[in-house]
Every structure is written in C-alpha cells, then in structure tokens.
Design an enzyme around this catalytic site. Sequence first.
Site: not given
Length: 245
Positions: A109-110
């Site tokens: 998610d990053e």
Amino acid sequence: MERKKDRTILHCDMNGFYASVELLDYPQYKNIPMAVCGDPKSRHGIILAKNEPAKKFGIKTAETIWQAKKKCPSLVCVPPHHDKYSKYSKMINEIYLRYTDMVEPFSIDESWLDVSASLTLFGSGKEIADQIRETVKKELGLTLSAGVSFNKIFAKMGSEYKKPDATTVIWREDVPRIVWPLPVTDLLFVGRASARVLEKAGIRTIGDLAAAPRDQVERLLGKHGGQIHDYATGEDRSPVRPAGE
C-alpha cells in the site's frame, strides 16, 4: 518552485488500505468502527487495518481482537481478502506510472515515485501529488497521503505527517521545523532497541541525532548508526528503484 539540483521524490501511502478496500463492498460500515481482522472468529486474531471511526477509539494495527474489543465493544470485524488488495495495489501503481516510470513499491500500500523528470509535464511535486490523490479517489474510491521531498526518507516522513488524504512537502529548509523535533523512533529503520541505545547517549529526537557526530553514532550502533545519521541529516541519496530492477 522545485530545486534544480535536488530530486523531487514522492511517497504515496494508502489510508487504512485493507479497511478502505473492504468499505467499497461494505459502505454501511463507513461511519461505524470497523476493522479487518486476521481470523475474526478467534479472540487471538490481530487487527490488520481499521477505518477512521475505529481509530478514534485508539484501536491500533497489530493489536489482538480482544484488546481492540475492550476499547470498542461494538467493533465490526471483517475477514481479509488478500487477492482483492493485490488487485487494487496493482491498479494504484498503474496510476502512479502515468506520471513517471520511476515507481518503487515499498509494500502493498505504499510506493516511492521519482518525478524529477516529470515536472515540466505535470507541475510541481505538490501539484503532482495532489493530482495523484484526486485521480485515485475519483477512479478507485480510495484515499492516500503523500509526502514530497528531496529524498526517499523525508518523502516517507511527509506521507505520515498528516493523515488521511493530505500532501505534506518537506524541502531542505523545512527539515529543522518539521522533522528534527520528532522522536527518533519516527525515522525509518530506527527500532526500539536502537532508540534505547541512542537515548542513553542523550539522543531523543531526530534533531539530536542529526546534531551528534556521525562517528559517535557509528560507535553506538555500528554501520546502521552511520546510515540513520545520514537519514537524519538529509544526506541519504538512495535511488528510487523501479519494481523490475
């Protein structure tokens, strides 16, 4: 205005990613405390992600379900769907690739983006970060926080500085005001064991670490000490490595 000699690095971090993806299918849980939990049937399962109302109860990622339920008895627990998160992660990174081919996923998610070569096309680092946030929100219904800086470390700290759905810019002149007052544990790869060693030497904030002689920090923590000293002073120049490398 971007700095000619400095790179422009973005760090994009999805807000409560697993929980946000689940809310696309369960919009009825948007305004009530909800968490994605590993094995919700077991009180020993852990919290994997939580929505904003659950955060207000002090529920934290990686705590057990029974600890979370003590804080919020009405917490709704949803099982994880990892295939769904992988699908959305791929779609999010495809949006980043519209702005630069220099995209380095750091986790599901990053990601870091080096947009130095994209400024003439899309505007300043902040403008690109804001465009990306709006595009992800419009096309996927998800929000992210972005950091804009001259290196990867401070870009990541920028994405964590203000949540959810925000952009924080940290240029060199912003470091003493934004970064240095923060506790040393807020720096990437400074764990509790390293922080304890540093605290004994009177180093409690990132500013304390930056002000300490590099060789002193290396004596305390070896090669790792030199690396985190470079992080604190802004000397880290590690490149954004595209996923294929």
